[in-house]
Design an enzyme around this catalytic site. Structure first.
Site, mmCIF file in Angstrom:
data_model
loop_
_atom_site.group_PDB
_atom_site.id
_atom_site.type_symbol
_atom_site.label_atom_id
_atom_site.label_comp_id
_atom_site.label_asym_id
_atom_site.label_seq_id
_atom_site.Cartn_x
_atom_site.Cartn_y
_atom_site.Cartn_z
ATOM 1 N N ASP A 158 42.372 45.968 33.924
ATOM 2 C CA ASP A 158 42.682 44.844 34.817
ATOM 3 C C ASP A 158 42.107 45.013 36.214
ATOM 4 O OD1 ASP A 158 44.136 43.777 32.689
ATOM 5 O OD2 ASP A 158 45.959 44.827 33.312
ATOM 6 N N GLU A 159 40.970 45.649 36.303
ATOM 7 C CA GLU A 159 40.341 45.870 37.606
ATOM 8 C C GLU A 159 39.644 44.609 38.114
ATOM 9 O OE1 GLU A 159 39.696 47.680 34.899
ATOM 10 O OE2 GLU A 159 40.175 49.786 35.301
ATOM 11 N N GLY A 160 39.435 43.651 37.208
ATOM 12 C CA GLY A 160 38.671 42.445 37.580
ATOM 13 C C GLY A 160 37.303 42.458 36.896
ATOM 14 N N LYS A 161 37.247 43.095 35.721
ATOM 15 C CA LYS A 161 35.961 43.184 34.997
ATOM 16 C C LYS A 161 35.447 41.794 34.621
ATOM 17 C CE LYS A 161 38.015 45.774 31.983
ATOM 18 N NZ LYS A 161 39.309 45.995 32.650
ATOM 19 N N GLY A 162 36.378 40.908 34.200
ATOM 20 C CA GLY A 162 35.979 39.557 33.802
ATOM 21 C C GLY A 162 35.287 38.836 34.952
ATOM 22 N N LYS A 163 35.869 38.929 36.128
ATOM 23 C CA LYS A 163 35.296 38.285 37.314
ATOM 24 C C LYS A 163 33.912 38.858 37.634
ATOM 25 C CE LYS A 163 34.542 37.526 41.748
ATOM 26 N NZ LYS A 163 34.916 36.994 43.016
ATOM 27 N N ARG A 223 38.617 55.447 7.165
ATOM 28 C CA ARG A 223 37.644 54.835 6.244
ATOM 29 C C ARG A 223 38.282 53.916 5.212
ATOM 30 N NH1 ARG A 223 35.535 60.714 5.599
ATOM 31 N NH2 ARG A 223 37.762 60.862 5.963
ATOM 32 N N GLY A 266 42.453 41.293 28.383
ATOM 33 C CA GLY A 266 42.637 39.950 28.932
ATOM 34 C C GLY A 266 41.754 39.874 30.158
ATOM 35 N N HIS A 267 40.664 39.134 30.057
ATOM 36 C CA HIS A 267 39.699 39.054 31.161
ATOM 37 C C HIS A 267 39.720 37.641 31.741
ATOM 38 C CE1 HIS A 267 37.235 42.645 29.402
ATOM 39 N NE2 HIS A 267 38.483 42.939 29.664
ATOM 40 N N GLN A 324 39.518 47.405 28.917
ATOM 41 C CA GLN A 324 40.412 48.479 29.359
ATOM 42 C C GLN A 324 39.777 49.263 30.523
ATOM 43 O OE1 GLN A 324 40.055 48.349 25.517
ATOM 44 N NE2 GLN A 324 41.460 46.698 25.977
ATOM 45 N N VAL A 334 36.255 39.327 46.970
ATOM 46 C CA VAL A 334 37.300 39.001 47.944
ATOM 47 C C VAL A 334 38.139 37.793 47.521
ATOM 48 C CG1 VAL A 334 36.139 40.074 49.917
ATOM 49 C CG2 VAL A 334 35.606 37.697 49.309
ATOM 50 N N GLY A 335 38.120 37.478 46.240
ATOM 51 C CA GLY A 335 38.912 36.357 45.740
ATOM 52 C C GLY A 335 38.604 36.133 44.273
HETATM 53 P P1 GDP Z 1 40.116 42.502 33.779
HETATM 54 O O1 GDP Z 1 40.980 42.779 32.610
HETATM 55 O O2 GDP Z 1 39.530 43.743 34.374
HETATM 56 O O3 GDP Z 1 39.067 41.454 33.518
HETATM 57 O O4 GDP Z 1 41.079 41.893 34.887
HETATM 58 P P2 GDP Z 1 42.204 40.742 34.677
HETATM 59 O O5 GDP Z 1 41.500 39.439 34.534
HETATM 60 O O6 GDP Z 1 43.177 41.130 33.630
HETATM 61 O O7 GDP Z 1 42.986 40.842 36.038
HETATM 62 C C1 GDP Z 1 42.333 40.683 37.234
HETATM 63 C C2 GDP Z 1 42.967 39.500 37.996
HETATM 64 O O8 GDP Z 1 42.491 39.543 39.316
HETATM 65 C C3 GDP Z 1 42.578 38.125 37.465
HETATM 66 O O9 GDP Z 1 43.655 37.255 37.655
HETATM 67 C C4 GDP Z 1 41.406 37.724 38.356
HETATM 68 O O10 GDP Z 1 41.268 36.321 38.505
HETATM 69 C C5 GDP Z 1 41.824 38.339 39.652
HETATM 70 N N1 GDP Z 1 40.737 38.755 40.553
HETATM 71 C C6 GDP Z 1 39.545 39.323 40.258
HETATM 72 N N2 GDP Z 1 38.890 39.635 41.393
HETATM 73 C C7 GDP Z 1 39.693 39.263 42.409
HETATM 74 C C8 GDP Z 1 39.597 39.355 43.832
HETATM 75 O O11 GDP Z 1 38.634 39.853 44.391
HETATM 76 N N3 GDP Z 1 40.659 38.881 44.545
HETATM 77 C C9 GDP Z 1 41.763 38.323 43.969
HETATM 78 N N4 GDP Z 1 42.738 37.900 44.750
HETATM 79 N N5 GDP Z 1 41.890 38.242 42.644
HETATM 80 C C10 GDP Z 1 40.873 38.711 41.886
HETATM 81 P P1 IMO Z 2 41.751 44.813 30.070
HETATM 82 O O1 IMO Z 2 40.442 44.771 29.321
HETATM 83 C C1 IMO Z 2 45.421 46.964 30.929
HETATM 84 C C2 IMO Z 2 47.096 49.371 27.679
HETATM 85 C C3 IMO Z 2 48.445 48.941 27.138
HETATM 86 C C4 IMO Z 2 49.014 50.298 26.771
HETATM 87 C C5 IMO Z 2 47.795 51.038 26.232
HETATM 88 C C6 IMO Z 2 47.677 51.017 24.720
HETATM 89 O O2 IMO Z 2 42.328 43.485 30.335
HETATM 90 O O3 IMO Z 2 41.607 45.683 31.274
HETATM 91 P P2 IMO Z 2 46.915 49.140 23.033
HETATM 92 O O4 IMO Z 2 47.488 47.779 22.729
HETATM 93 O O5 IMO Z 2 45.496 49.097 23.488
HETATM 94 O O6 IMO Z 2 47.117 50.125 21.905
HETATM 95 O O7 IMO Z 2 47.803 49.691 24.239
HETATM 96 O O8 IMO Z 2 46.674 50.408 26.806
HETATM 97 N N1 IMO Z 2 46.056 48.332 27.683
HETATM 98 C C7 IMO Z 2 45.641 47.691 28.774
HETATM 99 N N2 IMO Z 2 46.071 47.742 30.041
HETATM 100 N N3 IMO Z 2 44.369 46.195 30.612
HETATM 101 C C8 IMO Z 2 43.895 46.158 29.353
HETATM 102 O O9 IMO Z 2 42.757 45.512 29.022
HETATM 103 C C9 IMO Z 2 44.569 46.893 28.360
HETATM 104 N N4 IMO Z 2 44.386 47.050 27.018
HETATM 105 C C10 IMO Z 2 45.295 47.948 26.628
HETATM 106 O O10 IMO Z 2 49.210 48.295 28.118
HETATM 107 O O11 IMO Z 2 49.429 50.972 27.923
HETATM 108 MG MG MG Z 3 42.916 42.357 31.928
#
Ligand code: GDP
Ligand code: IMO
Ligand code: MG
Length: 427
Positions: free
Chosen positions: A13-18, A142, A40-41, A223, A413-414
């Site tokens: 959830d670092e913001g990879k999708g963005k 397997r 979830g991106h 992840q 930044v957003g």
């Molecule tokens: P991912 O799993 O790494 O793709 O990240 P997620 O989408 O799960 O969570 C990142 C959240 O941060 C999402 O709601 C994005 O819309 C949001 N986001 C990404 N970059 C930024 C940013 O620079 N600022 C803010 N406020 N939100 C951001």
């Molecule tokens: P994105 O791509 C954050 C975490 C789960 C749990 C562990 C194992 O959006 O960054 P799993 O269902 O994979 O066997 O769960 O990994 N986890 C994530 N946490 N972002 C994710 O994906 C994750 N995918 C799995 O919360 O701790």
């Molecule tokens: Mg995510």
């Protein structure tokens, strides 16, 4: 030749999708290569929010090829719903291709994930309960079903008879619960196979052809490094390889083809699920960042645990991924804070260390050593150049890069595609 891997450096959830969506403006192809719909991106483009779980975050560009490669585990129901979700919002998936070698998440995987978590009770891993772990277990054992199997009635029948018999015994004996009926599962998954068939391809060939043809290829990690089954906080990890090396295996591409590896760094840290998290702030500071950043899971809606940036984690990520650049995201979430902390070392068994402890199982014994930097206390969402950022913001970014020993490549930044600062060629 241009093949860029984007990985999460923390716990997801670092913001990879963005970041992928931003880079995809220039890309010809975007590839998902590991994980499944545990990911979830989120992409926000022109005011529209898209939540993607399986389909690469390049899908919003009609001319960008999107690939779900061999290393991904696919829940066909989720895949088809995601295709429909995009279609309903005017996004075409005609550029999508799916590997015949990708493993299928079957209903017994989802059931076993939940049963195993429930049985673990307070020792649970906090998985997303999407069947990810059990699907990768079957791949390694397997006995997995692959996308290609769904397209071959006889082969699928033979494999499913064998594996279902074993799963049903396990459900009955180990969990004292009902199993699955062969005809129902067989019929349902054959039907999924028919719907998925038009997308199926030898994706390693497509990806390598693109790279060799001087196309720009992006690999979208799911992840994060600390959730890697080898390099993360085992056993509180996922069952795949989110690190850069995982892209080569999960896509069928040799390491000599990779030109850049960018690490996405959230400007603080979050974790969803259980396991150690040294810089966690389970207090008012954490609550403030969680609310400011709307830190609730994209996939499960769970509140994310939050804390300060941890540069032991970032240096670990820099090393195991061979990072060539950092993409720092969510910097604007820190806008209102008067002070910001960065963990620069740990105190561990009486010593100060700058790397993660030898065994990550000892991570819950460490105590972070922080340095405090001044906040900027002004909104930065409209900044479009590094020079536009307030001096304390630039100082924070410089310090992150300095402590990590990796140059800064991009700053977010957003949430919007346009809330992004980049200043050099990214491919
Ligand atoms: P991912 O799993 O790494 O793709 O990240 P997620 O989408 O799960 O969570 C990142 C959240 O941060 C999402 O709601 C994005 O819309 C949001 N986001 C990404 N970059 C930024 C940013 O620079 N600022 C803010 N406020 N939100 C951001
Ligand atoms: P994105 O791509 C954050 C975490 C789960 C749990 C562990 C194992 O959006 O960054 P799993 O269902 O994979 O066997 O769960 O990994 N986890 C994530 N946490 N972002 C994710 O994906 C994750 N995918 C799995 O919360 O701790
Ligand atoms: Mg995510």
């Amino acid at each position: 030749m241009s093949a860029v891997i984007v990985v999460g450096t923390q716990w997801g959830d670092e913001g990879k999708g963005k970041v992928i969506d931003f880079l995809a403006q220039q890309a010809d192809m975007v590839v998902r290569h590991q994980g499944g719909n545990n990911a979830g991106h989120t992409v926000v483009a022109n005011g529209n929010e898209f939540k993607l779980h399986l389909i690469p975050s390049g899908v919003l560009y009609p001319d960008t090829e999107c690939i779900i490669a061999n290393g991904v585990v696919i829940d066909p129901d989720v895949l088809l719903k995601e295709i429909e979700y995009l279609r309903a919002r005017g996004v075409s998936t005609s550029q999508l291709r799916i590997s015949s070698q990708a493993h299928v998440i079957m209903p017994y995987h989802i059931r076993l994930d939940a049963l195993s978590e429930d049985r673990l009770g307070s020792q649970k891993l906090g998985t997303t309960r999407r069947g990810i772990g059990p699907a990768y277990m079957d791949k390694a054992a397997r006995v997995g079903i692959r996308i290609g199997d769904l397209l071959d009635r006889e082969r699928f029948k033979e494999r499913l008879v064998r594996v279902l018999d074993e799963k049903n015994r396990m459900l009955a004996r180990a969990y004292d619960t009902d199993g699955f009926e062969f005809d129902a599962v067989y019929g349902q998954y054959l039907a999924y196979g028919e719907l998925i068939a038009p997308y199926v391809a030898n994706t390693s060939v497509l990806i390598n052809r693109a790279i060799d043809g001087a196309k720009k290829v992006l690999f979208e990690g799911a992840q994060g490094t600390m959730l890697d089954i080898d390099h993360g906080t085992y056993p509180f990890v996922t069952s795949s390889h989110p690190v850069a090396g995982g892209a080569c295996i999960g896509a069928g591409v040799g390491p000599t083809k990779i030109t850049q590896v960018y690490g996405v760094v959230k400007a603080y840290t979050s974790r969803v699920g259980d396991g150690p998290f040294p810089t966690e702030r389970a207090d008012a500071v954490g609550d403030r960042i969680r609310e400011q950043g709307h830190e609730y899971g994209t996939t499960t809606g769970r509140p994310r645990r939050v804390g300060w940036l941890d540069t032991m984690v970032l240096r670990h990520a820099a090393r195991v991924n061979g990072l060539t650049g950092l993409a720092v995201t969510r910097l604007d979430v820190l806008d209102t804070l008067s002070e910001i902390q960065i963990a620069r070392a740990y105190r561990y068994r009486g010593q100060e260390i700058r790397e993660l402890p030898d065994s990550l199982e000892h991570l819950d014994e460490v105590e972070p050593v922080y340095e405090t930097l001044p906040g900027w206390q002004t909104p930065i969402g409209q900044c479009r150049r590094l020079e536009d950022l307030p001096a304390p913001t630039r100082r924070y970014l410089d310090r992150v890069s300095e402590l990590t020993q990796v140059p800064l490549t991009l700053v977010s930044v957003g949430r919007e595609r346009t809330n992004t600062i980049s200043w050099s060629p990214l491919f």
